[in-house]
Design an enzyme around this catalytic site. Structure first.
Site, mmCIF file in Angstrom:
data_model
loop_
_atom_site.group_PDB
_atom_site.id
_atom_site.type_symbol
_atom_site.label_atom_id
_atom_site.label_comp_id
_atom_site.label_asym_id
_atom_site.label_seq_id
_atom_site.Cartn_x
_atom_site.Cartn_y
_atom_site.Cartn_z
ATOM 1 N N HIS A 94 0.835 -1.195 0.000
ATOM 2 C CA HIS A 94 0.000 0.000 0.000
ATOM 3 C C HIS A 94 0.874 1.250 0.000
ATOM 4 O O HIS A 94 1.800 1.364 0.793
ATOM 5 C CB HIS A 94 -0.914 0.005 1.224
ATOM 6 C CG HIS A 94 -1.676 1.271 1.383
ATOM 7 N ND1 HIS A 94 -1.653 1.994 2.548
ATOM 8 C CD2 HIS A 94 -2.457 1.953 0.517
ATOM 9 C CE1 HIS A 94 -2.406 3.067 2.401
ATOM 10 N NE2 HIS A 94 -2.902 3.061 1.178
ATOM 11 N N ARG B 193 7.842 18.360 -15.028
ATOM 12 C CA ARG B 193 8.632 17.277 -15.604
ATOM 13 C C ARG B 193 9.676 16.713 -14.636
ATOM 14 O O ARG B 193 9.758 15.501 -14.433
ATOM 15 C CB ARG B 193 9.315 17.784 -16.876
ATOM 16 C CG ARG B 193 10.232 16.793 -17.513
ATOM 17 C CD ARG B 193 10.886 17.413 -18.743
ATOM 18 N NE ARG B 193 11.916 16.555 -19.257
ATOM 19 C CZ ARG B 193 12.998 16.989 -19.860
ATOM 20 N NH1 ARG B 193 13.186 18.282 -20.048
ATOM 21 N NH2 ARG B 193 13.894 16.152 -20.307
ATOM 22 N N TYR C 239 4.271 12.345 -23.710
ATOM 23 C CA TYR C 239 3.686 12.491 -22.376
ATOM 24 C C TYR C 239 2.817 11.300 -21.987
ATOM 25 O O TYR C 239 1.922 11.412 -21.154
ATOM 26 C CB TYR C 239 2.922 13.814 -22.240
ATOM 27 C CG TYR C 239 3.831 14.999 -22.434
ATOM 28 C CD1 TYR C 239 4.649 15.440 -21.399
ATOM 29 C CD2 TYR C 239 3.920 15.641 -23.664
ATOM 30 C CE1 TYR C 239 5.519 16.504 -21.584
ATOM 31 C CE2 TYR C 239 4.791 16.717 -23.848
ATOM 32 C CZ TYR C 239 5.587 17.131 -22.812
ATOM 33 O OH TYR C 239 6.451 18.177 -22.982
ATOM 34 N N GLY C 240 3.117 10.154 -22.559
ATOM 35 C CA GLY C 240 2.389 8.923 -22.242
ATOM 36 C C GLY C 240 2.954 8.229 -21.024
ATOM 37 O O GLY C 240 3.289 7.041 -21.083
ATOM 38 N N ASN C 241 3.087 8.976 -19.935
ATOM 39 C CA ASN C 241 3.651 8.468 -18.674
ATOM 40 C C ASN C 241 2.671 8.741 -17.540
ATOM 41 O O ASN C 241 2.106 9.825 -17.463
ATOM 42 C CB ASN C 241 4.963 9.194 -18.345
ATOM 43 C CG ASN C 241 5.948 9.158 -19.483
ATOM 44 O OD1 ASN C 241 6.407 8.098 -19.868
ATOM 45 N ND2 ASN C 241 6.271 10.318 -20.032
#
Length: 143
Positions: A22, A109, A131-133
């Protein structure tokens, strides 16, 4: 093969997700992300999109409900108010798949890179969209 699991979830990724506790973070990164130099543990899913991997991960991993920002993305350099289409797609996946849907929070960033360095693991995808993070914080499964 196992029943009921998305086949995107490789043995390495399943081990990572099970080992996480967790509050641990997992980064799902695009093809441009410096995963190997940033992460302690890296799982590679080069032929897959970050959105498909995010959907598969959230199909079995609870999203944390104890924090305000369990899903974090990277702000667009020089246009922090912009929302790239891939981030819009992440939001739709979270709303449709997560057991505790939350709004995606963009951060600067280098702050994103700092969070990624502290993450439990990074999943490097073949995502070509900029920006596919996304960083997802693991929640708990109530008894």
């Amino acid at each position: 093969m196992l029943r009921g699991l998305n086949p995107i979830l490789s043995p390495d990724l399943l081990h990572i997700l099970r080992a996480m506790g967790h509050g641990d973070d997992i980064v799902i990164a695009d093809a441009n992300f410096p995963a190997e130099s940033t992460g302690r543990r890296v799982a590679r899913l080069d032929g897959l999109s970050a959105t498909d991997v995010t959907e598969a991960v959230l199909s079995i991993m609870p999203l944390d409900s104890f924090v305000d920002d369990p899903a974090i993305t990277m702000q667009v350099v020089d246009d922090p108010q912009a929302t790239p289409p891939v981030v819009e797609a992440f939001q739709k996946i979270i709303e449709a798949t997560a057991d505790n849907p939350a709004a995606v929070k963009p951060i600067e960033r280098f702050a994103f890179y700092d969070r990624a360095k502290a993450a439990f693991a990074i999943v490097q995808t073949g995502e070509g969209r900029l920006y596919g993070n996304i960083i997802l914080k693991k929640g708990v499964i109530a008894p």
